[in-house]
Scaffold this active site. Structure first.
Site, PDB file in Angstrom:
ATOM      1  N   GLU A   1     -20.645  39.352  -5.855  1.00 24.09           N
ATOM      2  CA  GLU A   1     -19.416  38.839  -5.209  1.00 24.09           C
ATOM      3  C   GLU A   1     -18.650  37.903  -6.139  1.00 24.09           C
ATOM      4  OE1 GLU A   1     -17.797  39.822  -2.869  1.00 24.09           O
ATOM      5  OE2 GLU A   1     -19.364  41.152  -2.168  1.00 24.09           O
TER       6      GLU A   1
HETATM    7  C1  LIG Z   1     -28.205  43.670  -6.633  1.00 22.77           C
HETATM    8  C2  LIG Z   1     -26.750  43.817  -6.886  1.00 22.77           C
HETATM    9  C3  LIG Z   1     -25.916  44.215  -5.848  1.00 22.77           C
HETATM   10  C4  LIG Z   1     -24.557  44.390  -6.088  1.00 22.77           C
HETATM   11  N1  LIG Z   1     -23.747  44.873  -5.074  1.00 22.77           N
HETATM   12  C5  LIG Z   1     -22.481  45.256  -5.377  1.00 22.77           C
HETATM   13  C6  LIG Z   1     -21.687  45.975  -4.410  1.00 22.77           C
HETATM   14  O1  LIG Z   1     -22.101  46.194  -3.270  1.00 22.77           O
HETATM   15  N2  LIG Z   1     -20.455  46.416  -4.790  1.00 22.77           N
HETATM   16  C7  LIG Z   1     -19.957  46.195  -6.043  1.00 22.77           C
HETATM   17  O2  LIG Z   1     -18.861  46.627  -6.317  1.00 22.77           O
HETATM   18  N3  LIG Z   1     -20.680  45.503  -6.964  1.00 22.77           N
HETATM   19  C8  LIG Z   1     -21.917  45.049  -6.658  1.00 22.77           C
HETATM   20  N4  LIG Z   1     -22.678  44.381  -7.586  1.00 22.77           N
HETATM   21  C9  LIG Z   1     -22.074  44.084  -8.882  1.00 22.77           C
HETATM   22  C10 LIG Z   1     -21.789  42.606  -9.073  1.00 22.77           C
HETATM   23  O3  LIG Z   1     -20.757  42.191  -8.229  1.00 22.77           O
HETATM   24  C11 LIG Z   1     -21.495  42.387 -10.572  1.00 22.77           C
HETATM   25  O4  LIG Z   1     -22.725  42.565 -11.241  1.00 22.77           O
HETATM   26  C12 LIG Z   1     -20.895  41.043 -10.840  1.00 22.77           C
HETATM   27  O5  LIG Z   1     -19.601  40.958 -10.296  1.00 22.77           O
HETATM   28  C13 LIG Z   1     -20.801  40.759 -12.351  1.00 22.77           C
HETATM   29  O6  LIG Z   1     -20.303  41.844 -13.073  1.00 22.77           O
HETATM   30  P1  LIG Z   1     -21.124  42.388 -14.344  1.00 22.77           P
HETATM   31  O7  LIG Z   1     -22.530  42.555 -13.940  1.00 22.77           O
HETATM   32  O8  LIG Z   1     -20.432  43.538 -14.909  1.00 22.77           O
HETATM   33  O9  LIG Z   1     -21.076  41.169 -15.358  1.00 22.77           O
HETATM   34  P2  LIG Z   1     -19.911  40.871 -16.421  1.00 22.77           P
HETATM   35  O10 LIG Z   1     -18.584  40.984 -15.764  1.00 22.77           O
HETATM   36  O11 LIG Z   1     -20.157  41.660 -17.644  1.00 22.77           O
HETATM   37  O12 LIG Z   1     -20.175  39.328 -16.713  1.00 22.77           O
HETATM   38  C14 LIG Z   1     -21.255  38.872 -17.533  1.00 22.77           C
HETATM   39  C15 LIG Z   1     -21.212  37.344 -17.571  1.00 22.77           C
HETATM   40  O13 LIG Z   1     -19.982  36.913 -18.182  1.00 22.77           O
HETATM   41  C16 LIG Z   1     -19.275  36.040 -17.335  1.00 22.77           C
HETATM   42  N5  LIG Z   1     -17.855  36.331 -17.476  1.00 22.77           N
HETATM   43  C17 LIG Z   1     -17.242  37.524 -17.384  1.00 22.77           C
HETATM   44  N6  LIG Z   1     -15.919  37.393 -17.567  1.00 22.77           N
HETATM   45  C18 LIG Z   1     -15.683  36.091 -17.761  1.00 22.77           C
HETATM   46  C19 LIG Z   1     -14.501  35.315 -17.980  1.00 22.77           C
HETATM   47  N7  LIG Z   1     -13.294  35.874 -18.020  1.00 22.77           N
HETATM   48  N8  LIG Z   1     -14.661  33.964 -18.135  1.00 22.77           N
HETATM   49  C20 LIG Z   1     -15.861  33.381 -18.070  1.00 22.77           C
HETATM   50  N9  LIG Z   1     -17.012  34.072 -17.858  1.00 22.77           N
HETATM   51  C21 LIG Z   1     -16.914  35.401 -17.710  1.00 22.77           C
HETATM   52  C22 LIG Z   1     -19.785  36.323 -15.933  1.00 22.77           C
HETATM   53  O14 LIG Z   1     -19.693  35.167 -15.102  1.00 22.77           O
HETATM   54  C23 LIG Z   1     -21.242  36.700 -16.194  1.00 22.77           C
HETATM   55  O15 LIG Z   1     -22.037  35.546 -16.227  1.00 22.77           O
HETATM   56  C24 LIG Z   1     -24.025  44.137  -7.364  1.00 22.77           C
HETATM   57  C25 LIG Z   1     -24.868  43.714  -8.394  1.00 22.77           C
HETATM   58  C26 LIG Z   1     -26.203  43.571  -8.169  1.00 22.77           C
HETATM   59  C27 LIG Z   1     -27.091  43.179  -9.324  1.00 22.77           C
END
Ligand SMILES: Cc1cc2nc3c(=O)[nH]c(=O)nc-3n(C[C@H](O)[C@H](O)[C@H](O)COP(=O)(O)OP(=O)(O)OC[C@H]3O[C@@H](n4cnc5c(N)ncnc54)[C@H](O)[C@@H]3O)c2cc1C
Length: 597
Positions: free
Chosen positions: A441
């Site tokens: 989220e």
């Molecule tokens: C168990 C689980 C359930 C989930 N359920 C859903 C779901 O139902 N629907 C759905 O759509 N998604 C879902 N997700 C996805 C989840 O919302 C994302 O994993 C999350 O939003 C982060 O995206 P990412 O993993 O690609 O990390 P990234 O976007 O690659 O981020 C990696 C790190 O970099 C930081 N970061 C990224 N951009 C910036 C910035 N501009 N400035 C500062 N810091 C930054 C982030 O805070 C994070 O710490 C789920 C994930 C998991 C693991």
């Protein structure tokens, strides 16, 4: 094995005595939750959480979900029956307007109930939780036909919902999204692409699954401006509105993950699946934000709930585990050692968790009440003010309650010593489950950026100025009351730190945005401390009033005073440290080349 007791008395204290629930009887739905009805609802919810949901928590963790060869997913034994009880009890539609089959009760009642349910079984409650978010998005952005077609069954719980944003290369930065939507002559779209990490994406507990999917219509602008939202049902509805032909969407695999094993986290493959636009073309993010904001408050509750469940286990263990003697002389002289609850360091942990949980609960309910006012008040000004505050507080509820929920799950685990590391005691599951709430989220770092980068400046800073005024007035009005003086003094000090940090950001972040990014997480927590301190100020005031009126249960209110004092003495001083960090700016944080790490 952990047990869980829903804190009904505490919730009622907050709703009735702190927030003055009955003052809002003029808002739709509030009069239906008279004090007796409110208590009866919470008692029933407590029974369901304690007796049905909680016993399945460890079962879900051990068995997990299994994807079958035909791409169906089997949920852990007992989940389906528990979900049946949840939907048959009408819990899904508690706060949904009656015109869509809900009960129309206040959102803050739904929030109170939600805390118990997620504390008892976070993984199981994600199935209805995502559905409630999808319902909110359809209520706000769906066409009349879409509302009629989907809402009644979703509100009943016969169909569940999902939220499909994430793709392998695209998480936080939704502008990178590639899933495509091709317009068809009949007004529908063919949706193709892959979504990952989709919670409750496929399972065996509902007749249909209604996916809300972000995709880019062919030819739409690049970036977030070209994203639209689609309804893609697992089974396309037939002429009678019943689940008919299977749609081109399937679960490719489920993730092996750290926690919430009872929830299926799916890779969802869309292969020319039929979808229908919801909200306008290229207005998908706006529509999805309704769902995300609702979900963010729900995820904040997960942090609070799991943290509280872990705390309850730690209390039970600390009362029983005999190790060492009290520093002030034996307390259980007839036993070979004293229970560890006598040791100040164990008390430090228990008091920290208790003081946070009680304020966190008040904060979640206070924020939920803003949502009720924002959606139900007939007064434009009240609605606007409540909506401002809801927007400002959403990243704080999500970020602070989940960071602390995890921290406290670890703290509670520590009370168990080595036994906390052994699966049988259930503390490991709390830690593993609580961890995800900080990530999904919108990861908590992104919540902090949302607060600093967007919410502070919104409408010329109207919301934050209103918050400063509200807390400042509370301190001013109660300064002369000697019973409250030490509380208002500590709160005012925290408020001053928050105002100084806000001023620092205004002066230093516009010309140099890295200063905002470098300050954001500290600022989020500084804000959270002041918000929680404000909750304690109000709780202590209410408790003092009850004691002065000769309340029967004096011990309950006395405990509030002690716990509030602990918060002000031991937790609030952290605001100064947060301000000091913020004021150093981004220089050292950004000085090294990436290669230097
Ligand atoms: C168990 C689980 C359930 C989930 N359920 C859903 C779901 O139902 N629907 C759905 O759509 N998604 C879902 N997700 C996805 C989840 O919302 C994302 O994993 C999350 O939003 C982060 O995206 P990412 O993993 O690609 O990390 P990234 O976007 O690659 O981020 C990696 C790190 O970099 C930081 N970061 C990224 N951009 C910036 C910035 N501009 N400035 C500062 N810091 C930054 C982030 O805070 C994070 O710490 C789920 C994930 C998991 C693991």
């Amino acid at each position: 094995m952990p047990t869980y007791k829903a804190p009904v008395k505490d919730t009622l204290f907050v709703l009735n005595e702190v927030l003055g629930f009955d003052r809002y009887n003029n808002l739709p739905g509030f009069a239906d939750a008279s004090p007796d009805v409110l208590e009866a609802i919470l008692d029933e919810a407590a029974k369901l959480a304690e007796n049905v949901m909680q016993p399945l928590n460890r079962v879900g963790d051990m068995l997990g979900c299994v994807r079958q060869d035909d791409a169906s997913v089997t949920t852990p034994k007992g989940f389906r029956e528990a979900f049946d009880q949840y939907r048959e009890g009408g819990w899904m539609g508690l706060a949904v307007p009656a015109e869509f089959g809900g009960q129309g009760l206040p959102y803050c009642v739904h929030t109170a109930v939600g805390e118990y349910m997620v504390a008892a079984n976070m993984a199981l409650m994600m199935y209805p939780g995502l559905t409630q978010g999808a319902i909110a998005a359809i209520v706000e952005h769906g066409s009349e036909a879409q509302k009629q077609a989907y809402l009644p069954k979703m509100v009943e719980g016969a169909w569940t919902g999902t939220m499909n944003l994430t793709e392998p290369h695209c998480g936080t930065d939704l502008g990178l999204l590639r899933t495509k939507a091709v317009p068809q002559a009949d007004g529908s779209y063919k949706i193709s692409g892959q979504k990952i990490f989709i919670s409750a994406g496929e399972h065996d507990m509902a007749e249909n699954i209604i996916h809300l999917v972000l995709a880019r219509i062919e030819g739409a602008p690049q970036g977030v401006k070209g994203i639209s939202l689609f309804i893609v049902p697992k089974f396309i509805l037939d002429a009678d509105g019943k689940p008919g032909k299977r749609n081109g969407v399937a679960c490719g695999s489920i993730e092996e993950k750290m926690g919430i094993h009872g929830n299926s986290t799916c890779v969802m493959n869309y292969d020319e699946a039929t979808g229908w636009l919801i909200g306008g073309e290229n207005a998908g993010l706006k529509a999805m934000f309704v769902m995300m904001n609702e979900a963010r408050l729900g995820v904040g509750l997960q942090g609070l709930g799991v943290g509280d469940a872990a705390y309850q286990s730690a209390v039970a263990y600390a009362r029983e585990r005999l190790q060492g003697r009290s520093l002030s002389g034996p307390k259980a002289a007839d036993k070979p050692a004293d229970p560890i609850v006598v040791h100040p360091d164990i008390r430090r942990s228990l008091m920290t968790m208790k003081a946070f949980n009680e304020a966190g609960r008040a904060f979640a309910l206070w924020t939920a009440l803003r949502s009720d006012i924002a959606h139900r008040s007939g007064d434009d000004k009240d609605r606007e003010a409540a909506d401002d505050m809801l927007g400002l507080m959403t990243p704080i509820v999500k970020g602070v309650l989940t960071d602390k929920g995890f921290e406290h799950a670890v703290m509670a685990q520590q009370v168990f010593g080595g036994h906390g590391y052994i699966e049988e005691h259930g503390m490991s599951q709390f830690v593993r489950d609580a961890r995800i709430a900080m990530i999904y989220e919108g990861a908590n770092g992104i919540q902090a950026l949302d607060l600093v980068g967007r919410k502070l400046a919104m409408n010329g800073g109207r919301a934050i100025q209103a918050f400063f005024k509200e807390v400042g007035s509370f301190c001013e009005e109660n300064r002369g009351d000697e019973k409250l003086a030490s509380f208002t003094k500590a709160l005012k000090k925290g408020l001053n730190d928050l105002q100084a940090a806000t001023m620092w950001l205004m002066q230093n972040a516009v010309a140099k945005p890295d200063n905002a990014g470098a300050a954001s997480t500290d600022y989020l927590h500084l804000f959270g401390l002041v918000a929680l301190g404000y909750m304690w100020g109000q709780m202590v005031k209410a408790a003092e009033a009850k004691l002065a009126a000769g309340a029967e249960d004096a011990a309950f209110y006395q405990t509030k005073l002690v716990t509030g004092r602990f918060f002000m003495e031991r937790v609030m001083p952290e605001t100064a440290m947060r301000l000091a960090r913020i004021s150093t700016g981004a220089d050292t944080m950004m000085a090294l080349d990436a290669e230097a790490f």
